[in-house]
Design a protein around this motif. Structure first.
Motif, mmCIF file in Angstrom:
data_model
loop_
_atom_site.group_PDB
_atom_site.id
_atom_site.type_symbol
_atom_site.label_atom_id
_atom_site.label_comp_id
_atom_site.label_asym_id
_atom_site.label_seq_id
_atom_site.Cartn_x
_atom_site.Cartn_y
_atom_site.Cartn_z
ATOM 1 N N GLN A 101 2.510 -9.935 -6.236
ATOM 2 C CA GLN A 101 1.664 -9.634 -5.077
ATOM 3 C C GLN A 101 2.187 -8.430 -4.296
ATOM 4 N N GLN A 123 -0.684 -2.230 -6.320
ATOM 5 C CA GLN A 123 -1.655 -2.317 -7.420
ATOM 6 C C GLN A 123 -1.644 -1.008 -8.202
ATOM 7 N N ARG A 165 5.766 -13.220 4.148
ATOM 8 C CA ARG A 165 4.517 -13.781 3.627
ATOM 9 C C ARG A 165 4.751 -14.771 2.490
ATOM 10 N N GLY A 212 -0.962 -0.911 7.198
ATOM 11 C CA GLY A 212 0.318 -1.222 6.559
ATOM 12 C C GLY A 212 1.425 -1.599 7.531
ATOM 13 N N ASN A 222 0.813 -1.224 0.000
ATOM 14 C CA ASN A 222 0.000 0.000 0.000
ATOM 15 C C ASN A 222 0.846 1.274 0.000
ATOM 16 N N THR A 275 2.045 -4.678 8.961
ATOM 17 C CA THR A 275 2.694 -5.928 8.554
ATOM 18 C C THR A 275 3.436 -5.734 7.235
HETATM 19 N N1 LIG Z 1 -0.023 -5.110 -3.811
HETATM 20 C C1 LIG Z 1 -0.753 -4.247 -3.081
HETATM 21 N N2 LIG Z 1 -1.072 -3.032 -3.577
HETATM 22 C C2 LIG Z 1 -1.784 -2.151 -2.851
HETATM 23 N N3 LIG Z 1 -2.227 -2.383 -1.600
HETATM 24 C C3 LIG Z 1 -1.927 -3.580 -1.060
HETATM 25 C C4 LIG Z 1 -1.181 -4.564 -1.755
HETATM 26 N N4 LIG Z 1 -1.048 -5.656 -0.966
HETATM 27 C C5 LIG Z 1 -1.692 -5.343 0.178
HETATM 28 N N5 LIG Z 1 -2.230 -4.107 0.136
HETATM 29 C C6 LIG Z 1 -3.005 -3.409 1.159
HETATM 30 O O1 LIG Z 1 -2.271 -3.402 2.362
HETATM 31 C C7 LIG Z 1 -3.204 -3.374 3.440
HETATM 32 C C8 LIG Z 1 -2.834 -4.384 4.494
HETATM 33 O O2 LIG Z 1 -1.683 -3.948 5.103
HETATM 34 P P1 LIG Z 1 -1.113 -4.705 6.366
HETATM 35 O O3 LIG Z 1 0.281 -4.264 6.528
HETATM 36 O O4 LIG Z 1 -1.372 -6.170 6.276
HETATM 37 O O5 LIG Z 1 -2.056 -4.080 7.495
HETATM 38 P P2 LIG Z 1 -1.855 -4.106 9.078
HETATM 39 O O6 LIG Z 1 -1.505 -2.700 9.460
HETATM 40 O O7 LIG Z 1 -3.208 -4.507 9.576
HETATM 41 O O8 LIG Z 1 -0.797 -5.102 9.423
HETATM 42 C C9 LIG Z 1 -4.557 -3.684 2.882
HETATM 43 O O9 LIG Z 1 -5.312 -2.504 2.893
HETATM 44 C C10 LIG Z 1 -4.283 -4.129 1.460
HETATM 45 O O10 LIG Z 1 -5.277 -3.736 0.590
#
Ligand SMILES: Nc1ncnc2c1ncn2[C@@H]1O[C@H](COP(=O)(O)OP(=O)(O)O)[C@@H](O)[C@H]1O
Ligand SMILES: [Mg+2]
Length: 202
Positions: A59, A63, A53, A35, A13, A37
């Motif tokens: 992945q 995006q 992961r 973000g 993200n 994790t």
């Molecule tokens: N390739 C990607 N492109 C854009 N956003 C992404 C991508 N992969 C994951 N995300 C986004 O990252 C967010 C999850 O972040 P994460 O670090 O897991 O959250 P947390 O703070 O709960 O640990 C989600 O909103 C997801 O949509």
């Protein structure tokens, strides 16, 4: 070792993030999906392997974004300052490449002495309930994070064991050859055990 600066580009993200941690101990807080994790995953990818992961480049890349990259400035009292970077290979987007102080790293063995990570996540909770063999493997991962030589010793130990077993099956009368292999097995086993004990002490 200290992380002085971390820059993420097109990573999950994060379109771009520049982070300069002020302390060696950091707590990340934030809404679900903020973000947290993702940031840990970025750090985990600075070490060889597929990261926290086990994700593919497709992945990881943001995006609608371009090729992803993670750049870190690291320092420690022994080696001084190091710049370590990783990301999707522009020529072969499925591949991941490393740069060490600006130069492309020819192999991942060059990275291990500079940076290592270890993680224990909720997805790994079976480590506590499953048989001890899993915990032994985890102990070896911890040792590897501190001692880059551990992998070499482990591979040499395995190799000597295989050769000894093959010899026993094919030419069991070769006593001095067997003795030499047994000696090698013992030496590597002692080195492995010493490294595990040193970690446990630490
Ligand atoms: N390739 C990607 N492109 C854009 N956003 C992404 C991508 N992969 C994951 N995300 C986004 O990252 C967010 C999850 O972040 P994460 O670090 O897991 O959250 P947390 O703070 O709960 O640990 C989600 O909103 C997801 O949509
Ligand atoms: Mg999370």
């Amino acid at each position: 070792m200290r992380i002085d600066r971390l820059v993420l580009t097109e990573f999950r993200n994060y379109e771009r993030l520049v982070w300069t941690p002020r302390s060696r101990l950091v707590v990340l807080t934030g809404e679900n999906g903020a973000g947290k994790t993702n940031l840990l995953e970025a750090l985990s990818l600075l070490a060889p392997g597929r990261g926290l992961r086990g994700a593919s480049n497709a992945q990881i890349q943001r995006q609608q974004g371009g090729p992803w990259g993670v750049v870190a400035r690291l320092s420690d009292n022994r080696t001084g300052e190091v710049k370590l970077a990783t990301g999707a290979d522009p020529a072969t987007p499925a591949r991941r490449v490393f740069r060490l102080n600006g130069e492309v790293a020819r192999n991942q063995g060059m990275i291990a002495p500079v940076f290592s990570t270890i993680w224990l996540t909720p997805q790994m909770d079976r480590l506590f309930s499953d048989p001890a063999s899993g915990r032994r493997r985890f102990l070896d991962r911890l040792v590897l994070a501190l001692d880059a030589n551990h992998a070499r010793e482990s591979a040499a130990h395995e190799r000597a064991l295989t050769q000894r077993n093959r010899l026993l099956a094919t030419r069991p009368d070769q006593n001095s050859w067997l003795d030499a292999l047994e000696d090698s097995i013992a030496r590597h086993a002692v080195a492995l055990t010493a490294a595990r004990m040193a970690l446990t002490e630490a």
